[in-house]
Design a protein around this motif. Sequence first.
Motif, PDB file in Angstrom:
ATOM      1  N   GLN A  57       1.066  -1.407   0.202  1.00 34.09           N
ATOM      2  CA  GLN A  57      -0.147   0.183   0.297  1.00 34.09           C
ATOM      3  C   GLN A  57       0.832   0.851   0.132  1.00 34.09           C
ATOM      4  N   CYS A  58       1.994   1.277   0.822  1.00 30.03           N
ATOM      5  CA  CYS A  58       2.344   2.409   0.681  1.00 30.03           C
ATOM      6  C   CYS A  58       3.509   2.503  -0.506  1.00 30.03           C
ATOM      7  N   ARG A  59       3.902   1.769  -1.153  1.00 33.90           N
ATOM      8  CA  ARG A  59       4.679   1.606  -2.736  1.00 33.90           C
ATOM      9  C   ARG A  59       3.433   2.206  -3.239  1.00 33.90           C
ATOM     10  N   LEU A  60       2.251   1.530  -3.721  1.00 35.49           N
ATOM     11  CA  LEU A  60       1.506   2.274  -4.465  1.00 35.49           C
ATOM     12  C   LEU A  60       0.525   3.922  -4.005  1.00 35.49           C
ATOM     13  N   ILE A  61       1.005   3.988  -2.917  1.00 39.65           N
ATOM     14  CA  ILE A  61       0.331   5.270  -2.731  1.00 39.65           C
ATOM     15  C   ILE A  61       1.418   6.658  -2.899  1.00 39.65           C
ATOM     16  N   GLN A  62       2.737   5.857  -3.020  1.00 40.89           N
ATOM     17  CA  GLN A  62       4.240   7.352  -3.163  1.00 40.89           C
ATOM     18  C   GLN A  62       4.602   7.291  -4.315  1.00 40.89           C
ATOM     19  N   MET A  63       3.235   6.397  -5.126  1.00 39.61           N
ATOM     20  CA  MET A  63       3.974   6.486  -6.757  1.00 39.61           C
ATOM     21  C   MET A  63       2.622   6.929  -7.277  1.00 39.61           C
ATOM     22  N   ALA A  64       1.471   6.902  -7.025  1.00 38.67           N
ATOM     23  CA  ALA A  64      -0.151   7.321  -7.225  1.00 38.67           C
ATOM     24  C   ALA A  64      -0.276   8.509  -6.692  1.00 38.67           C
ATOM     25  N   HIS A  65      -0.038   9.149  -5.916  1.00 44.02           N
ATOM     26  CA  HIS A  65      -0.170  10.440  -5.076  1.00 44.02           C
ATOM     27  C   HIS A  65      -0.068  11.252  -5.905  1.00 44.02           C
ATOM     28  N   ALA A  96      -2.032   9.454   9.299  1.00 40.32           N
ATOM     29  CA  ALA A  96      -0.025   9.831   8.951  1.00 40.32           C
ATOM     30  C   ALA A  96      -0.239  10.250   7.371  1.00 40.32           C
ATOM     31  N   LEU A  97      -1.084  10.119   6.556  1.00 41.28           N
ATOM     32  CA  LEU A  97      -1.228  10.203   4.534  1.00 41.28           C
ATOM     33  C   LEU A  97      -2.241  11.368   5.220  1.00 41.28           C
ATOM     34  N   ALA A  98      -3.358  10.796   5.771  1.00 38.20           N
ATOM     35  CA  ALA A  98      -4.246  12.349   5.492  1.00 38.20           C
ATOM     36  C   ALA A  98      -4.002  13.677   6.087  1.00 38.20           C
ATOM     37  N   VAL A  99      -2.624  13.839   6.866  1.00 36.30           N
ATOM     38  CA  VAL A  99      -1.714  14.945   6.722  1.00 36.30           C
ATOM     39  C   VAL A  99      -0.614  15.304   6.064  1.00 36.30           C
ATOM     40  N   GLU A 100      -0.430  14.521   5.395  1.00 32.19           N
ATOM     41  CA  GLU A 100       1.256  14.328   4.582  1.00 32.19           C
ATOM     42  C   GLU A 100       0.501  14.713   3.504  1.00 32.19           C
ATOM     43  N   LEU A 101      -0.084  13.770   2.908  1.00 32.49           N
ATOM     44  CA  LEU A 101      -0.849  14.321   1.732  1.00 32.49           C
ATOM     45  C   LEU A 101      -1.749  15.007   1.091  1.00 32.49           C
ATOM     46  N   ALA A 102      -1.963  15.503   2.432  1.00 31.62           N
ATOM     47  CA  ALA A 102      -3.318  16.614   2.248  1.00 31.62           C
ATOM     48  C   ALA A 102      -3.281  17.484   1.212  1.00 31.62           C
ATOM     49  N   PRO A 103      -4.876  18.355   0.564  1.00 29.59           N
ATOM     50  CA  PRO A 103      -5.404  17.750   0.269  1.00 29.59           C
ATOM     51  C   PRO A 103      -6.553  15.887   0.430  1.00 29.59           C
ATOM     52  N   MET A 124      -2.592 -10.337  11.762  1.00 30.95           N
ATOM     53  CA  MET A 124      -3.291  -9.669  10.650  1.00 30.95           C
ATOM     54  C   MET A 124      -3.519  -8.334  11.273  1.00 30.95           C
ATOM     55  N   SER A 125      -3.827  -8.861  12.904  1.00 32.92           N
ATOM     56  CA  SER A 125      -3.955  -7.853  13.458  1.00 32.92           C
ATOM     57  C   SER A 125      -3.079  -6.398  13.912  1.00 32.92           C
ATOM     58  N   VAL A 126      -1.595  -6.788  13.251  1.00 30.57           N
ATOM     59  CA  VAL A 126      -0.601  -5.666  13.252  1.00 30.57           C
ATOM     60  C   VAL A 126      -0.417  -5.372  11.986  1.00 30.57           C
ATOM     61  N   ILE A 127      -0.874  -6.446  10.956  1.00 35.48           N
ATOM     62  CA  ILE A 127      -0.724  -5.317   9.587  1.00 35.48           C
ATOM     63  C   ILE A 127      -2.003  -4.499   9.288  1.00 35.48           C
ATOM     64  N   ASN A 128      -3.152  -4.157   9.956  1.00 35.04           N
ATOM     65  CA  ASN A 128      -4.140  -4.256  10.439  1.00 35.04           C
ATOM     66  C   ASN A 128      -4.194  -2.664  10.594  1.00 35.04           C
ATOM     67  N   SER A 129      -3.778  -2.851  11.515  1.00 35.36           N
ATOM     68  CA  SER A 129      -3.414  -1.883  12.990  1.00 35.36           C
ATOM     69  C   SER A 129      -2.404  -0.569  12.027  1.00 35.36           C
ATOM     70  N   ALA A 130      -1.172  -1.508  11.368  1.00 32.93           N
ATOM     71  CA  ALA A 130      -0.460  -0.940  11.158  1.00 32.93           C
ATOM     72  C   ALA A 130      -1.014   0.291  10.158  1.00 32.93           C
ATOM     73  N   THR A 131      -1.490  -0.617   9.122  1.00 30.25           N
ATOM     74  CA  THR A 131      -2.575   0.535   8.056  1.00 30.25           C
ATOM     75  C   THR A 131      -3.127   1.638   9.009  1.00 30.25           C
ATOM     76  N   GLU A 132      -3.714   1.234   9.932  1.00 34.97           N
ATOM     77  CA  GLU A 132      -4.750   2.814  10.522  1.00 34.97           C
ATOM     78  C   GLU A 132      -4.101   3.083  10.776  1.00 34.97           C
ATOM     79  N   THR A 133      -2.995   3.036  11.443  1.00 33.78           N
ATOM     80  CA  THR A 133      -2.116   4.575  11.710  1.00 33.78           C
ATOM     81  C   THR A 133      -1.727   4.671  10.505  1.00 33.78           C
ATOM     82  N   LEU A 134      -1.270   3.954   9.195  1.00 40.68           N
ATOM     83  CA  LEU A 134      -0.996   4.881   8.092  1.00 40.68           C
ATOM     84  C   LEU A 134      -1.645   5.572   7.565  1.00 40.68           C
ATOM     85  N   CYS A 135      -2.629   5.081   7.619  1.00 34.37           N
ATOM     86  CA  CYS A 135      -4.325   6.168   7.274  1.00 34.37           C
ATOM     87  C   CYS A 135      -3.974   7.688   7.871  1.00 34.37           C
TER      88      CYS A 135
END
Length: 223
Positions: A105-113, A153-160, A140-151
């Motif tokens: 997901q990180c790779r994809l968003i970094q390239m696509a944003h 973080a990126l809402a701030v960094e990639l705004a608007p 999956m608990s760890v992966i999903n929790s990390a994804t929610e944190t990523l969400c």
Amino acid sequence: MLVVGGSSGLGLAVSRLAYGLGAEVIIASRSAADRHEELAAAVGPEIETVSLDVNEDKEVEAALQGIGDIDHMVVTTRPRLTPAPFAEADLDQARQAFETKFWGQCRLIQMAHALISPDGSVVLTTGIAGERIYTGSFAMSVINSATETLCRALAVELAPIRINAVCPGFIAPKPHEIEERARWFPSGRTASAEEVAEAYIHLMESPYVTGTTLVVDGGARLI
């Protein structure tokens, strides 16, 4: 609208619902291009399909160059991961699952944003294991929790650009023991993929929602 992981399951349901609402839908997955006719029959004749493996930088870059500008991007990729108690878990498999879902997901968003419209959005996918711990689902608990944190973080960094996530609960069909457990949820049942897909549409259409994980679990996390 680009749906990564849109050739099956929840991603396919999102693709079908968005297409029905008038969206121009591009489905991307490892097998999407090879299954174009099948997916067009399932979703709609005017969809586009692209082969894309989120673990391969060059493949992601080439696919995105071919797609061009994006209004909304939905990511529903799911790694292969065998549930197991922590003491017995295959940590190499868990590591690969983290690589596919989180870093993919990180790779994809970094390239696509840079291609995403400033008033557009990205909707990620987590899962109920990030909200409540179930025996055998530590990875999956760890992966999903990390994804929610990523969400967040990126809402701030990639705004608007708006970055949100959907956290699905148990989607039918499930093994008998889970279907039985679901009778005790406040909703009294498991969800259909179509019901969960509506949450993705809501997050794409809501211009003032960002950094949010929308839980769609029928109350499973409450009991």
